[in-house]
Enzyme design. Sequence first.
Site, PDB file in Angstrom:
ATOM      1  N   GLU A 116       0.836  -1.206   0.000  1.00 24.23           N
ATOM      2  CA  GLU A 116       0.000   0.000   0.000  1.00 24.23           C
ATOM      3  C   GLU A 116       0.873   1.260   0.000  1.00 24.23           C
ATOM      4  OE1 GLU A 116      -2.589   0.452   3.388  1.00 24.23           O
ATOM      5  OE2 GLU A 116      -3.746   2.048   2.441  1.00 24.23           O
ATOM      6  N   HIS A 126      -8.588  -4.798  13.451  1.00 21.72           N
ATOM      7  CA  HIS A 126      -9.164  -4.840  12.115  1.00 21.72           C
ATOM      8  C   HIS A 126     -10.623  -5.280  12.198  1.00 21.72           C
ATOM      9  CE1 HIS A 126      -9.780  -5.199   7.989  1.00 21.72           C
ATOM     10  NE2 HIS A 126      -8.828  -6.048   7.634  1.00 21.72           N
TER      11      HIS A 126
END
Lengths: 78, 416
Positions: B317, B343
């Site tokens: 990313e 998460h």
Amino acid sequence: MSEIAEKVKAIIIDKLGVEASEVTPEASFTNDLGADSLDTVELIMEFEKEFNVSIPDDQAENIGTVGQAISYLEEHAK
Amino acid sequence: MTSIRRVVVTGLGAITPLGNTAPAYWEGLRAGASGAATITRFDPSKFKTRFACEVKDYNPDAYFDRKEGRKMDLFTQFGVIAADEAIADSGLLESGVNKDRVGVIWGSGIGGLKSLQEECFQFERGDGTPRYSPFFIPRMIADSASGNISIKNGFRGPNFVTTSACASSNDSIIAAFNNIRLGLADVMITGGSEAAITESGVGGFNALKAMSERNDDPASASRPYDKDRDGFVLGEGAGALVLEEYEHAKARGAKMYAELIGGGMSSDAYHITAPDPTGSGVVLVMQNALRDAGITAAEVDYINTHGTSTPLGDGAEIKAIEQVFGEHAEKLNISSTKSMTGHLLGGAGGVEAVACLLAMQHGVVPPTINLHTPDPEINQALNFTPNVAQERDVRVAMSNTFGFGGHNTSVIFRKL
């Protein structure tokens, strides 16, 4: 009140989230105690589990009030 | 997409491992708190990972009457709670809104995992007689959150759930955005929720070798961009937004947090669980979002990254950000709030959008905590907002989420 009637009442109070005072023999699950069709199916299943019986669908259709549940189970409970 | 119908955010709600309302969540984010601790929802003693970011002090009876609560899986309860907060925050119901023009598009990656697991366990323990609850299917199916939110409020507009693993709730936000832009609704309740801290959830993610196993120090386990990261930390909860067509919001004098100006989607087309190490799908999604927003990369102030703390994903990313943003990359604030919340899977986009909007409101960027030993493989000239929140006037914020299956999503908010 019979032991069966006490247990039936307790199950109804638990599953439908109603007050004990509302659970009269004449009280209809759907019209008086706020049950929808799924709640009614769940109640029948709880009765089957608690009393170790198998309630056929055509007979379950005739159990619409507290009193009808108690008399059916007093007759059929093992 | 050029549209005359602009979309603004008029309400926020959250129930998270850092706090059970949006303001409490913000306090946790700003303080750099960790939501991780030993799992309490089941006995994890035989599991490789024995900690997670659970929602704390949760009592469903404080939100639902018992009969109502029993019919909802935990992920639906979280969704209804966050949506209720966002709806109340927006003042929508008090404004006499036309409910035929209000819809709900919600995100969930998994749906009612606990309900599925419990019913299957129960059948397996029995004598083979099926005794499935009539509420089993409605509790389990992933659309039950959006259904319950609409039923509770009488919202009769478009209603469905998006499922794209951990990208689910950015996809729901984008779908809600498009429904308003296309004139199919004036107001959309959106966001997402997840509640997968169950035996099958933890066992399943452990089998994928995706989760941190830092059992001796849960609070430091989610450490995006740190050299010693060893996987994500499972979180749970929900984040909700009220999106509203700008003129509609203006006419009723609604408070506006920001404008949602762009949404991008792309696919890695690479592997069902592994991210493409070149980050090309992530490059594409950010380019798509910028194009949709009609802004240049240099206008972005803050990126709330996907940054799950996995060895492969974090680096890919960041490489993609360097490619898309060029020299401006070093001027960005970047942070992964998953370092604090864990998460939330299909709920991640929802709570992270809320984090971006509150960062814009407060002029503070929440940090990436546990960043102590920078990974030399990741360009540390970038500002990862390490460990401590930073003051910044965030005019434009981007929020990225990606999911198993190779789904990439990115949304962009701009101050009005």
